[in-house]
Design a protein around this motif. Sequence first.
Motif, short mmCIF file in Angstrom:
data_model
loop_
_atom_site.label_atom_id
_atom_site.label_comp_id
_atom_site.label_asym_id
_atom_site.label_seq_id
_atom_site.Cartn_x
_atom_site.Cartn_y
_atom_site.Cartn_z
N GLY A 101 0.85 -1.17 0.00
CA GLY A 101 0.00 0.00 0.00
C GLY A 101 0.89 1.23 0.00
N PHE A 102 0.37 2.35 -0.48
CA PHE A 102 1.21 3.54 -0.59
C PHE A 102 0.34 4.77 -0.78
CE2 PHE A 102 0.78 1.26 -4.58
CZ PHE A 102 0.34 2.23 -5.47
N GLU A 103 0.86 5.91 -0.33
CA GLU A 103 0.24 7.20 -0.59
C GLU A 103 1.31 8.28 -0.50
OE1 GLU A 103 0.25 6.00 3.40
OE2 GLU A 103 -1.21 5.20 2.00
N LEU A 104 1.10 9.33 -1.28
CA LEU A 104 2.10 10.38 -1.42
C LEU A 104 1.42 11.74 -1.34
CD1 LEU A 104 5.18 10.63 -2.12
CD2 LEU A 104 4.47 10.91 -4.50
N SER A 105 2.12 12.69 -0.78
CA SER A 105 1.64 14.06 -0.73
C SER A 105 1.40 14.57 -2.15
CB SER A 105 2.67 14.96 -0.05
OG SER A 105 2.36 16.32 -0.26
N PRO A 106 0.25 15.21 -2.39
CA PRO A 106 0.01 15.77 -3.73
C PRO A 106 1.12 16.72 -4.18
CG PRO A 106 -2.03 15.72 -2.50
CD PRO A 106 -0.93 15.34 -1.53
N ALA A 107 1.79 17.37 -3.25
CA ALA A 107 2.88 18.27 -3.62
C ALA A 107 4.10 17.53 -4.16
CB ALA A 107 3.30 19.11 -2.40
N ALA A 108 4.17 16.21 -3.94
CA ALA A 108 5.33 15.43 -4.35
C ALA A 108 5.06 14.50 -5.53
CB ALA A 108 5.85 14.62 -3.16
N VAL A 109 3.85 14.55 -6.10
CA VAL A 109 3.54 13.64 -7.20
C VAL A 109 4.27 14.05 -8.47
CG1 VAL A 109 1.28 13.03 -6.25
CG2 VAL A 109 1.45 14.87 -7.92
N ARG A 110 4.37 13.07 -9.37
CA ARG A 110 4.99 13.25 -10.70
C ARG A 110 6.46 13.64 -10.65
NH1 ARG A 110 0.77 13.89 -14.98
NH2 ARG A 110 -1.19 13.68 -13.88
N GLN A 111 7.13 13.21 -9.58
CA GLN A 111 8.56 13.49 -9.46
C GLN A 111 9.38 12.20 -9.31
OE1 GLN A 111 9.43 16.87 -6.78
NE2 GLN A 111 7.21 17.21 -6.74
N GLY A 112 8.71 11.05 -9.36
CA GLY A 112 9.39 9.77 -9.28
C GLY A 112 9.70 9.30 -7.87
N PHE A 113 9.26 10.04 -6.86
CA PHE A 113 9.56 9.64 -5.48
C PHE A 113 8.89 8.32 -5.10
CE2 PHE A 113 9.89 14.41 -4.89
CZ PHE A 113 11.28 14.42 -4.84
N MET A 114 7.61 8.15 -5.46
CA MET A 114 6.92 6.93 -5.07
C MET A 114 7.47 5.73 -5.82
SD MET A 114 4.94 5.46 -2.99
CE MET A 114 3.94 6.72 -2.23
N ARG A 115 7.79 5.90 -7.06
CA ARG A 115 8.39 4.80 -7.82
C ARG A 115 9.67 4.33 -7.14
NH1 ARG A 115 8.12 2.70 -13.10
NH2 ARG A 115 9.99 1.51 -13.57
N GLU A 116 10.52 5.27 -6.76
CA GLU A 116 11.78 4.92 -6.11
C GLU A 116 11.51 4.24 -4.77
OE1 GLU A 116 15.79 7.06 -4.33
OE2 GLU A 116 14.65 8.10 -5.89
#
Length: 192
Positions: A101-116
């Motif tokens: 499971g995972f979730e990311l701050s909207p301010a950090a999306v589309r920067q490859g952080f979650m993929r990493e």
Amino acid sequence: MYVCGGVIPELSGRRVRLRAMLPADAQALFGIWSHPAVAPWLDGPPLSSVEDAEALIDLLAEWAVEEESLRWSILGPEDVVIGSCGYNHWQLQGAYRGEIGFELSPAAVRQGFMREALELVLAFGFQSMGLNRMEALCHPDNLRAERLLTGLGFRQEGLLRQYRHTASGYQDVVMYSLLQGDTGAEERTERI
């Protein structure tokens, strides 16, 4: 074979670091978990306060001790908490599978952080925990999560009708999986 025993290992990538959730993360995680762009996709009751986030962090720590869940805070640039990810549950004997499971701050999306971050989680699951199968459940309308999962090599297996019950009623989910032997899975996790 990896046995958690309540110890949540730190995992580091090029731009993100995963570490055990701390009570001090409650403010940042509450902001993420309760954000209107994130909350509808979560499998859990809505949070209404920082105290709710603190209680959830405590519960997740308790589940880690009981080896029922394993959750990390995701730290981005300057060690700021930008999300969380991990294993909602796993089973070794008889299955060797885990659900992420995972979730990311909207301010950090589309920067490859979650993929990493997920590459670190998957490598840890395959290499240290001895898992063979990774699963992810995703709301059918969550196209961003779908793109992330398929980009990591997950395959869609099917629709689980009315699989979850949420505050808004029963909810369908799509099951995705990634196997240790899937083409590209080993190469992706060996790079970490």
